[in-house]
Design an enzyme around this catalytic site. Structure first.
Site, PDB file in Angstrom:
ATOM      1  NE  ARG A  56      -6.659   8.202   6.883  1.00 14.43           N
ATOM      2  CZ  ARG A  56      -6.665   7.416   5.942  1.00 14.43           C
ATOM      3  NH1 ARG A  56      -7.432   6.770   5.380  1.00 14.43           N
ATOM      4  NH2 ARG A  56      -5.189   6.936   5.804  1.00 14.43           N
ATOM      5  CG  ASP A  94      -5.689   4.856   1.341  1.00 16.58           C
ATOM      6  OD1 ASP A  94      -6.259   6.032   1.318  1.00 16.58           O
ATOM      7  OD2 ASP A  94      -5.755   3.981   2.594  1.00 16.58           O
ATOM      8  CB  THR A  95      -8.902   7.398  -2.423  1.00 18.17           C
ATOM      9  OG1 THR A  95      -9.788   7.341  -1.478  1.00 18.17           O
ATOM     10  CG2 THR A  95      -9.504   6.561  -3.599  1.00 18.17           C
ATOM     11  CD  GLU A 143      -7.363   3.072   6.164  1.00 19.80           C
ATOM     12  OE1 GLU A 143      -6.672   2.514   6.525  1.00 19.80           O
ATOM     13  OE2 GLU A 143      -7.175   3.695   4.859  1.00 19.80           O
ATOM     14  CG  HIS A 193      -2.150   7.124   1.551  1.00 21.33           C
ATOM     15  ND1 HIS A 193      -1.763   7.907   2.803  1.00 21.33           N
ATOM     16  CD2 HIS A 193      -2.872   6.067   2.299  1.00 21.33           C
ATOM     17  CE1 HIS A 193      -1.883   7.211   3.869  1.00 21.33           C
ATOM     18  NE2 HIS A 193      -2.597   6.123   3.644  1.00 21.33           N
ATOM     19  CD  GLU A 205       0.012   8.205   6.898  1.00 20.21           C
ATOM     20  OE1 GLU A 205      -0.125   7.241   7.039  1.00 20.21           O
ATOM     21  OE2 GLU A 205      -0.917   9.064   6.579  1.00 20.21           O
ATOM     22  CD  GLU A 237      -2.695   1.198   2.520  1.00 19.03           C
ATOM     23  OE1 GLU A 237      -3.480   2.317   2.648  1.00 19.03           O
ATOM     24  OE2 GLU A 237      -2.626   0.547   3.305  1.00 19.03           O
TER      25      GLU A 237
END
Length: 282
Positions: free
Chosen positions: A211, A179-180, A240, A182, A152, A146
């Site tokens: 988020r 992951d949208t 998420e 990021h 991060e 990912e």
């Protein structure tokens, strides 16, 4: 496409006290739950599998590496501990009847790096993941890389970099997990990154740019779902969003992102299911 949700939408740590989330996810008409493996020492695989089987729900797992399990560490003992942790996560995934493990499995999450990664650090990540992948092949588990944003991880921020690491590892059960949240920072286009992942795509985190509730922010959902539709994507995709801060992984939830977890899930699921129908993914 299989639609699910990360357990952290309702809780900040997975325990046997949160097993009822499996029932809740099933009740929402979703296909799977994503279960974090951040606290393996208290992870009761038998109880999880029993509940999944009882309600008829699939699961995937995810995790991140921390300082003492960093497979890009200059300390060989820490790299060895990280490899063993990955193998333990594979075992836990298999024990609950799941076949997909993904996350920040290539380096320490939020590593205090002071320079760009060296080729040696790339090689260390590839070496450990190659062994973890071979271990996972024996029980039919696939490992997803990912990419996360620059704050991060210093190693893998884009789909292109994930594919580079996949190529270095050279094992068939290494795939890509986008992951949208990021991607909103690191990619130029949701469409192009998704198409680049192509058949290597195993999992997608569907998050708004803050988020919060999908569909209420800046993510270009049509750009993303156009690509998924063209790929005829039939893998996993999970909402998420984090309900709170946790002491086992940084989530940075310093304010209320939705009225409550249930509202976030209800409205987010309705929005995503609408996009799935629009782009032929149901």
């Amino acid at each position: 496409m299989k639609l699910g949700i990360h357990a952290y939408a309702w809780c900040s740590q997975w325990t046997n006290d949160t097993l009822d989330l499996i029932d809740r996810v099933k009740g929402l008409g979703l296909d799977f739950i994503e279960i974090p493996l951040m606290t393996l020492d208290t992870f009761d695989a038998a109880a999880v599998k029993a509940r999944l089987d009882a309600v008829g729900l699939e699961a995937v797992t995810s995790t991140v590496l921390l300082g003492d399990t960093d497979i890009t560490s200059g300390d060989a003992a820490i790299r060895a501990k990280g490899l063993q942790y990955l193998k333990d996560c594979v075992d836990a995934t298999h024990a609950i009847g799941a076949t997909s493990l993904s996350g920040v499995v290539y380096s320490q999450h939020v590593k205090a790096a002071q320079s760009r990664p060296t080729e040696e650090e790339w090689a260390w990540a590839a070496e450990a993941l190659r062994e973890a992948a071979r271990y996972a092949q024996r029980v039919g588990v696939t490992i997803g890389l990912e990419p996360v944003n620059r704050y991060e991880s210093y190693l893998v921020n884009t789909c292109e970099q994930a594919l580079r690491l996949k190529e270095m590892i050279g094992e068939p059960n290494i795939r890509v997990h986008l992951d949208t949240y990021h991607m909103n920072i690191e990619e130029k286009s949701y469409y192009e990154a998704t198409k680049r992942a192509g058949g290597d795509l195993i999992h997608y985190h569907l998050c708004e740019n803050d988020r919060g509730i999908p569909g209420t922010g800046l993510v270009d959902w049509d750009d993303l779902f156009r690509a998924l539709g063209e790929l005829k994507y039939d893998g996993y995709a999970a909402l998420e969003s984090f309900v709170d801060v946790t002491d086992n992984m940084n989530t940075w939830v310093w304010r209320q992102l939705a009225p409550n977890g249930d509202a976030l899930v209800r409205e987010g699921v309705a929005f995503i299911k609408g996009k799935m129908a629009q782009y032929g993914l149901q």
